[in-house]
Design an enzyme around this catalytic site. Structure first.
Site, mmCIF file in Angstrom:
data_model
loop_
_atom_site.group_PDB
_atom_site.id
_atom_site.type_symbol
_atom_site.label_atom_id
_atom_site.label_comp_id
_atom_site.label_asym_id
_atom_site.label_seq_id
_atom_site.Cartn_x
_atom_site.Cartn_y
_atom_site.Cartn_z
ATOM 1 N N SER A 131 0.952 -1.208 0.177
ATOM 2 C CA SER A 131 -0.038 -0.037 -0.107
ATOM 3 C C SER A 131 0.878 1.123 0.075
ATOM 4 O O SER A 131 2.065 1.457 0.189
ATOM 5 C CB SER A 131 -0.920 0.077 1.120
ATOM 6 N N ASP A 162 7.352 -18.494 10.900
ATOM 7 C CA ASP A 162 8.565 -18.977 10.867
ATOM 8 C C ASP A 162 7.991 -20.603 10.337
ATOM 9 O O ASP A 162 7.163 -21.083 10.708
ATOM 10 C CB ASP A 162 9.254 -19.121 11.964
ATOM 11 N N ASP A 194 8.450 -9.880 10.005
ATOM 12 C CA ASP A 194 8.790 -11.285 9.828
ATOM 13 C C ASP A 194 8.015 -11.962 11.165
ATOM 14 O O ASP A 194 8.526 -12.110 12.127
ATOM 15 C CB ASP A 194 10.175 -11.945 9.717
#
Length: 858
Positions: A296, A377, A374
């Site tokens: 965005s 995992d 992040d």
């Protein structure tokens, strides 16, 4: 979008039985023969009442709903309970099919509507357990939030009570009834609202795709060559969000890397992840499953640099296109705002969720872009049956059995197995299995008991913050009633998943930025590669404290820009957010345009809108001179690097780009890791252009000699010319980017049935578009598939803090979810032309613009 197609075409991910499609075709023919009057009656039966009076049980007082010519409602009530009850009712009036479809999606219950063809998707969603997590979240929420969810649900259910028949709800139910006549929608619940946030979190799940791509690539080429395809962020050319001058926020720090050492390919378990992973994003809005680069734009400019003397704030989130659009514009207003009723909102909502997600209240405005930390995992797990190894011992997995009801068939049992890291996904997410070889190569070790078929000895588990119950629904209501930056940050502290860049402006002239989210702290590793789950060395040790996350308040530059670029330089001393950012081509272009505008004078609402429509290609100034050097002529010669709809140069350049990627990487990369063409590949090619004899230029399928950079450039020019001659004619000056780069507004369920008359009922388009994947006007396309638009600025908004009624906005399609309603697609052409409409909020302005006024009575 969900694709439901005849058995002859068999596109993924959904297939209806041939008998179902035959029945639908017969229906269309019968209706056509019956006459136009029957068609009109069937289509219009579910159109909502927009004026006059309707009784809404449970209201304490009357509620007024003004709708403008675009069908956008402005709701005025005396209490939060009445306000959210009315919002639920109005959402259901316009969008109940969409709401019902969403909750079936997020509960893994699509097969109850569409039969066995949707079992793959249901199995993935049940394995991830979105609905289970949503149900657990309810108890964690603030009482005010729970009450809002309950009031909202009561409004939806009041509408359901008044619309018992299939044709009374929407045309989709009338069609569905012919093949699934037993289906009756259930009553709405708070968990139905919360589960949609899990779907959005999946769409914006950060670097899981890159993690898989790295492992898949390293299974085909040496790890050091795989690393070439994932370059670092270009801080020397593209600014991060939080710059050194801001003096606010926290620097990020890299984590320990896993040792590089390649081992032979022996596994298939991770590789079973990508195909189903691609199917889910196509279902939920990011068409084609190509998430790389999706994001965005948002930016805010202080009053010191604006023509109004107060801040201006712009936002345009990039999501998958569909009809109706994912957003629903609305206003929610307390007639007398105060402590007992604090809401005065205008903005973008989700049909199915109370409150306003993006917009403004009486004092502040806010916008979102995907932060992309992040938060996922992948763990390789050593398994034996329903046990897994952890720190030298074998532990029992947690298991549960899910019963999936199937329309027209017997129920299907699914056993979900989870380790301490999360659910085992390698059986339902295809590329997780195929990526095991590369993951093993990066880890530099192979389990001693690893069989040739790793699906029987190594499986893949997913650790993801969204699978832990959270409080994001609290954050929405806290944002909705925030008065200042302190309140804004308090709301951000509750915004856990999906983690978003939050920008801010207020009527006192302040601007700001906050990075929120539950972002893990790892004992070892940086999350860029799948990790060995059996060692216990790569565990999450907690989450970054909110007070250590980056923020900015009134920076000296007088503006803040976010476009999924790096938040802050990764320097020693702070938490690690991610290593996988968008590479900053959009954000730097916005910065450059703002600085040019500021240098010339002041920034206006029109300036902000013009920047949202910017189409300059950030790689072209570097690549085009090389193409001209090896013989490219018109229409690249003299091209200004803008990608407007009428540009011949843009058409040719993008075709060359597509074929250059195919020529350079198609011979060595696996199918699921082929380049889609985003700004990561800009950076890869940028580096390779300086290395004319790099092995990546060589076509390994030829043996006579090693190809070079110029060989690939020349071949790509020829490929592109041949393709465009076939598609657009043999006169290059007549080629047009807008003729290639088209957008189909496809209904997410019935729009891909494969039956022309059915698709005609629900689909709209094509629209000729401008821009490209990494222009500011980000109309994304996947180079592996063609030039058609696969994700878009799903809306555009510019808020004027000096006078909210002077703000501007646009939606991709329209307010209504009812095919053939006047507001079904009435904003689509405006959107494609880069236009906007007035974003009214005051009752005076809303009343003056009202095309319809509905009174809801107790």
């Amino acid at each position: 979008m969900v694709r439901i197609a005849p058995f002859a075409r068999l596109p993924r991910p959904l297939r209806w039985a041939a008998r179902v499609l035959t029945t639908l075709l017969v229906l269309v023919l019968v209706v056509a023969i019956a006459g136009a009057g029957v068609v009109v009656w069937t289509v219009r039966q579910s159109f909502p009442q927009l004026d006059g009076e309707i009784r809404l049980p449970g209201l304490a007082a009357t509620v007024t709903v003004h709708r403008d010519a675009y069908g956008i409602p402005q709701i005025y009530a005396d209490s939060p309970a009445d306000l959210f009850r009315a919002q639920g009712y109005v959402h259901a009036q316009d969008r109940f099919w969409e709401m019902d479809f969403r909750r079936k999606t997020t509960a893994g219950r699509l097969s109850e509507l569409f039969g066995a063809s949707t079992l793959e998707i249901d199995k993935v969603v049940r394995t991830l357990g979105w609905r289970r997590v949503a149900e657990q979240e309810i108890a964690l929420l603030a009482p005010e939030t729970r009450k809002a969810l309950e009031d909202y649900a009561a409004g939806v259910n009041a509408w359901l009570d008044q619309h018992a028949g299939a044709a009374d709800k929407s045309l989709e139910y009338a069609v569905l009834k012919l093949t699934n006549g037993d289906y009756t929608p259930e009553r709405w619940t708070p968990a139905d609202s919360l589960a949609w946030l899990k779907a959005m979190a999946w769409d914006l799940r950060s670097n899981m795709g890159e993690e898989l791509d790295r492992a898949l690539t390293a299974g085909s080429v040496p790890v050091d060559r795989a690393e070439q395809l994932f370059p670092g962020y270009p801080f020397d050319r593209h600014r991060p969000i939080v710059t050194g001058e801001s003096g606010a926020g926290t620097a990020a720090k890299g984590m320990t890397r896993v040792v590089r050492q390649a081992v032979p390919e022996q596994a298939r378990a991770l590789a079973r992840t990508a195909e189903a992973m691609r199917a889910l994003p196509a279902l939920l809005g990011t068409a084609g499953g190509d998430l790389a680069g999706i994001g965005s734009n948002s930016w805010v400019v202080s009053g010191a640099h604006t023509t109004t003397g107060e801040p201006l704030l712009a936002n345009d989130p990039h999501l998958g296109p569909r009809i109706p659009s994912i957003w629903y514009q609305a206003g929610l207003h307390c007639r007398q705002r105060g402590p007992a009723c604090p809401f005065d909102l205008t903005g973008y909502t989700f049909a199915g969720l109370p409150g306003v997600v993006i917009g403004h209240n009486h004092r502040i405005a806010w916008g979102f872009t995907n932060l992309g930390p992040d938060v996922t995992d992948l763990y390789l797990e050593r398994t034996k049956g329903d046990t897994y190894q952890f720190r030298g011992e074998w532990r029992a997995m947690e298991t549960r059995v899910e019963q999936i009801k199937v329309a027209g068939g017997a129920p299907v049992s699914l056993t979900v197995r989870s380790t301490g890291h999360g659910p085992i996904i390698s059986e339902v997410l295809a590329d997780a299995g195929r990526a095991v070889p590369g993951a093993a190569a990066k880890l530099g070790e192979q389990p001693p008991d690893l069989p040739q078929d790793l699906s029987q000895g190594v499986e893949v588990a997913l650790r993801w913050t969204a699978l832990d119950p959270g409080r994001t629904a609290d954050a929405i209501l806290l944002l909705n009633k925030a008065d200042d930056f302190e309140d804004f940050r308090a709301a951000a502290a509750a915004f856990e998943v999906p983690a978003q860049n939050l920008i801010y402006a207020d009527v006192d002239g302040n601007i700001g930025y906050q990075a929120p989210g539950r972002i893990p702290v790892r004992a070892k590793g940086d999350g860029r590669w799948p990790a060995p789950g059996w060692t216990g060395e790569y565990e999450w040790q907690g989450f970054i404290p909110f007070e250590k996350l980056p923020y900015v308040y009134n920076p000296p530059a007088g503006y803040i820009v976010t476009a999924n670029n790096a938040v802050i330089r990764q320097e020693k001393g702070g938490p690690f957010l991610t290593g996988d950012w968008s590479y900053g081509y959009r954000s730097q272009r916005v910065v450059d345009r703002l600085e040019q505008a500021i240098a010339k004078g002041k920034v206006s609402v029109e300036t902000m809108q013009d920047i949202q429509r910017d189409t300059r290609n950030g790689l072209a100034p570097l690549l085009v001179p090389h193409l001209l050097r090896v013989g490219a002529g018109e229409p690249l010669r003299g091209w200004d690097f803008d990608q407007d709809r009428e540009s011949a140069g843009a058409a040719y350049f993008n075709a060359v780009w597509r074929h250059l990627l195919r020529r350079t990487f198609g011979d060595e990369l696996p199918d699921s890791a082929q380049p889609g063409g985003g700004d990561r590949w800009y950076e890869v090619i940028r580096a390779l252009l300086d290395r004319p004899d790099d092995p990546w230029w060589d076509d390994v399928s030829t043996t006579d000699r090693a190809e070079t950079r110029d060989d690939m450039l020349t071949a790509a020019l020829a490929d592109a010319k041949a393709e465009l001659t076939e598609l657009l004619g043999d006169d290059p000056s007549a080629w047009r980017w807008g003729d290639l780069h088209t957008l189909e507004l496809t209904h997410e369920t019935l729009g891909s049935s494969g039956i022309g008359p059915i698709e005609w009922l629900f689909n709209r388009g094509p629209l000729r578009t401008q821009g490209g994947k990494d222009t500011v006007d980000a109309t994304g396309w996947d180079a592996t598939e063609g030039y058609q638009v696969s994700w878009v600025p799903s809306m555009r908004m510019v808020v004027d803090l000096a006078d909210f009624d002077r703000s501007r906005w646009i939606n991709l399609t329209g307010a209504s979810g009812h095919a053939f309603h006047a507001n079904y697609d009435d904003q689509a052409e405006l959107w494609a032309d880069g236009q906007t409409t007035p974003m009214r909020s005051s009752e005076k302005a809303a009343s003056a613009d009202a095309a319809d006024t509905l009174t809801l009575t107790p």
